[in-house]
Design a protein around this motif. Structure first.
Motif, mmCIF file in Angstrom:
data_model
loop_
_atom_site.group_PDB
_atom_site.id
_atom_site.type_symbol
_atom_site.label_atom_id
_atom_site.label_comp_id
_atom_site.label_asym_id
_atom_site.label_seq_id
_atom_site.Cartn_x
_atom_site.Cartn_y
_atom_site.Cartn_z
ATOM 1 N N VAL A 204 47.455 38.921 38.808
ATOM 2 C CA VAL A 204 46.472 38.901 37.728
ATOM 3 C C VAL A 204 46.371 40.277 37.079
ATOM 4 N N VAL A 205 46.293 41.331 37.901
ATOM 5 C CA VAL A 205 46.205 42.698 37.369
ATOM 6 C C VAL A 205 47.461 43.051 36.589
ATOM 7 N N ARG A 206 48.621 42.743 37.150
ATOM 8 C CA ARG A 206 49.903 43.070 36.514
ATOM 9 C C ARG A 206 50.052 42.380 35.167
ATOM 10 N N ARG A 207 49.776 41.107 35.117
ATOM 11 C CA ARG A 207 49.966 40.352 33.876
ATOM 12 C C ARG A 207 48.929 40.718 32.831
ATOM 13 N N ALA B 57 46.228 31.010 45.009
ATOM 14 C CA ALA B 57 46.861 32.002 45.875
ATOM 15 C C ALA B 57 48.077 31.412 46.577
ATOM 16 N N PHE B 58 47.942 30.219 47.127
ATOM 17 C CA PHE B 58 49.079 29.583 47.789
ATOM 18 C C PHE B 58 50.141 29.164 46.772
ATOM 19 N N ASN B 59 49.723 28.803 45.589
ATOM 20 C CA ASN B 59 50.682 28.432 44.561
ATOM 21 C C ASN B 59 51.519 29.637 44.142
ATOM 22 N N PHE B 60 50.898 30.806 44.084
ATOM 23 C CA PHE B 60 51.602 32.016 43.679
ATOM 24 C C PHE B 60 52.594 32.471 44.752
ATOM 25 N N LEU C 284 44.348 34.429 54.915
ATOM 26 C CA LEU C 284 44.710 34.242 53.502
ATOM 27 C C LEU C 284 44.960 35.560 52.787
ATOM 28 N N PHE C 285 45.063 36.671 53.543
ATOM 29 C CA PHE C 285 45.168 37.981 52.913
ATOM 30 C C PHE C 285 46.401 38.091 52.012
ATOM 31 N N LEU C 286 47.565 37.711 52.519
ATOM 32 C CA LEU C 286 48.787 37.848 51.721
ATOM 33 C C LEU C 286 48.750 37.001 50.450
ATOM 34 N N PRO C 287 48.401 35.689 50.543
ATOM 35 C CA PRO C 287 48.310 34.920 49.298
ATOM 36 C C PRO C 287 47.294 35.491 48.314
ATOM 37 N N LEU C 288 46.119 35.917 48.824
ATOM 38 C CA LEU C 288 45.092 36.455 47.930
ATOM 39 C C LEU C 288 45.514 37.797 47.350
ATOM 40 N N LEU C 289 46.199 38.624 48.145
ATOM 41 C CA LEU C 289 46.701 39.906 47.631
ATOM 42 C C LEU C 289 47.729 39.673 46.532
ATOM 43 N N ASP C 290 48.634 38.739 46.767
ATOM 44 C CA ASP C 290 49.656 38.435 45.761
ATOM 45 C C ASP C 290 49.019 37.923 44.482
ATOM 46 N N LEU C 291 47.998 37.070 44.629
ATOM 47 C CA LEU C 291 47.275 36.552 43.464
ATOM 48 C C LEU C 291 46.605 37.682 42.703
ATOM 49 N N SER D 104 48.899 36.320 29.827
ATOM 50 C CA SER D 104 47.959 35.451 30.530
ATOM 51 C C SER D 104 48.125 35.629 32.036
ATOM 52 N N PRO D 105 47.019 35.653 32.793
ATOM 53 C CA PRO D 105 47.128 35.753 34.259
ATOM 54 C C PRO D 105 47.903 34.599 34.878
ATOM 55 N N TRP D 106 48.023 33.487 34.130
ATOM 56 C CA TRP D 106 48.694 32.304 34.662
ATOM 57 C C TRP D 106 50.159 32.230 34.260
#
Length: 370
Positions: A283-286, A157-160, A272-279, A292-294
Motif C-alpha cells: 500500500v505504501v509503495r503503490r 493480506a493473504f491475497n497479496f 499474520l505478521f508476514l501477510p500484513l507486513l507485505d500488505l 492505486s493500492p490495489w
C-alpha cells in the motif's frame, strides 16, 4: 484432540480430492491464469483451487456438527454457520475475480459483503486487544464495523502474499498449527465442563484444507488457489482470531496455568505478521508512486527474495521459516519464561536475517573486491 485431528483429516482428504476435480475442470475448460510480466510461472495453470479448499472446509464443518464432542460447539450457536455463509460469499466473489478480473472496487464491495455476513451472523469483535487492559466494545454497530474491517484486511493480506507456488497455503498451515495448539492447550488446562471451542475447530479445518491443497500447489504448481482460495483462508483465519480474542476478558486465559493474557493478543499478529507486513508495504509503495493500492506489481517480499538470487522453492522455504519463528516464537511465551523466549526469538531473528540477506551481502562483497 482426537476429534479435532479427525476433522483436520476429513478436511485434508476432501480438499485433496476436490482440488483434483477442480484441476480437471479447469484444464478441460481452459480456465487458465494469464501469464503476466510480474508472474513467476511460465506455463498455463488453472485458478480454481479455492473450490477445493472450500469443499474441505464445508464438508469438515458439516461432519463436525454431527460428531461427538465438537458438535457441542454448534448447540445454540449460529457463529459457525455465519462463518460458513461468509466463506461461501467470498468464494463466489473470488471466483468471479479469477475468471472475469473484477475492478478493485467491485472486489472490495464483495469482500465487505462477505465480512459483513460473518460479523452479523457469525463472530464479532467484542474486545479490542490492548495492554495492560483490553477495551470492551459495547456497541453492536462498532463491533460489526471492526469485525468486517479486520476480516477484509486479513483477506487482502493473504491475497497479496499468494504469489509463489505453495506460499500462502504453507504460511496458513504453519500459522494455523501454532494457533490451534494455543487454543487447544488453553481449553484443556482451564477448569471447564465443555472443552470444545470454535477457534480450535476453525484452525484445525483450515490447516486440513490447506494440507490437502498443498500437494497440488507445490512448485511447479498444477493449480492455483486464486483469489477465491487466498481470501477464503484470510476470512477463516481472521474469524478464528476474533473468537480467540473475544475470550480474553472471560478469565479463561488467566485460569489456564497462569498463561499470560497477552498471548491471545500477540499470537494472531505474530501468525499474520508476514501477510500484513507485505500488505502494508504494498500500500505504501503503490501510493507513493501515485498508483492505486490495489494495483498489482512485482514488489512483494517473495519477489524481492527471488530478485536477490533465491530460487522459487528456496524463497518459499525462507518465508516458511520466518513464519515459524514468528508463530511458534509467539506461542513459546505461553509455555516458557519470557526472558528466555525473548532471547531465543531475537537470536533466531538475527540468524534468519543474515541467511535471508546472504546472497545480497555476498554479491556486494564480490563487487567491492572487483
Amino acid at each position: 484432540m482426537i476429534m479435532y485431528m479427525l476433522m483436520l483429516l476429513t478436511a485434508a482428504c476432501v480438499s485433496y480430492a476436490a482440488t483434483w476435480g477442480a484441476r480437471l475442470i479447469g484444464d478441460r475448460l481452459e480456465l487458465f491464469s494469464p501469464i503476466r510480466s510480474r508472474d513467476t510461472h511460465s506455463h498455463q495453470v488453472s485458478r480454481l483451487g479455492g473450490l477445493g479448499i472450500f469443499a474441505g472446509f464445508l464438508v469438515a464443518l458439516i461432519v463436525a456438527s454431527q460428531s461427538f464432542f465438537v458438535k457441542d460447539i454448534f448447540h445454540g450457536n449460529a457463529s459457525p454457520w455465519g462463518v460458513l455463509a461468509g466463506a461461501g460469499v467470498i468464494v463466489v466473489v473470488g471466483l468471479a475475480d479469477d475468471l472475469l478480473d473484477l475492478r478493485w472496487w467491485v472486489k472490495l464491495i464483495g469482500q465487505s459483503a462477505a465480512a459483513s455476513v460473518v460479523a452479523i451472523w457469525g463472530v464479532r469483535m467484542t474486545v479490542i486487544p490492548f495492554v495492560p487492559e483490553p477495551i470492551r466494545v459495547e456497541s453492536d454497530i462498532v463491533r460489526i464495523v471492526l469485525t468486517a474491517g479486520l476480516i477484509v484486511t486479513t483477506m487482502n493480506a493473504f491475497n497479496f502474499i499468494d504469489g509463489l507456488d505453495g506460499l500462502a497455503a504453507g504460511v496458513a498451515i504453519i500459522g494455523g498449527v501454532a494457533f490451534f495448539l494455543t487454543a487447544y492447550w488453553v481449553h484443556r488446562n482451564a477448569p471447564l465442563t465443555d472443552y470444545s471451542d470454535l477457534a480450535t475447530l476453525l484452525t484445525a479445518v483450515v490447516v486440513g484444507s490447506c494440507v490437502g491443497f498443498l500437494p497440488h500447489n507445490w512448485f511447479p504448481s498444477k493449480i492455483f488457489m486464486g483469489d477465491s482460495g487466498a481470501m477464503l483462508i484470510g476470512l477463516l483465519m481472521a474469524s478464528a482470531g476474533i473468537v480467540s480474542t473475544g475470550q480474553i476478558t472471560s478469565g479463561l486465559y488467566d485460569r489456564a496455568n497462569g498463561i499470560p493474557t497477552i498471548i491471545p493478543i500477540l499470537l494472531p499478529f505474530a501468525v499474520l505478521f508476514l501477510p500484513l507486513l507485505d500488505l502494508s508495504l504494498a500500500v505504501v509503495r503503490r501510493t507513493a508512486l501515485g498508483r492505486s493500492p490495489w494495483s498489482a506489481d512485482r514488489g512483494h517480499l517473495h519477489h524481492k527474495l527471488m530478485d536477490i538470487g533465491y530460487s522459487h522453492r528456496t524463497a518459499v522455504l525462507l518465508m516458511y521459516m520466518w513464519t515459524c519463528i514468528l508463530a511458534f516464537g509467539g506461542l513459546a511465551f505461553a509455555v516458557f519464561p519470557w526472558q528466555i523466549v525473548l532471547a531465543v526469538d531475537l537470536l533466531a531473528t538475527l540468524v534468519m536475517g543474515l541467511i535471508t540477506a546472504w546472497p545480497y551481502l555476498s554479491r556486494r562483497d564480490v563487487q567491492e573486491v572487483r
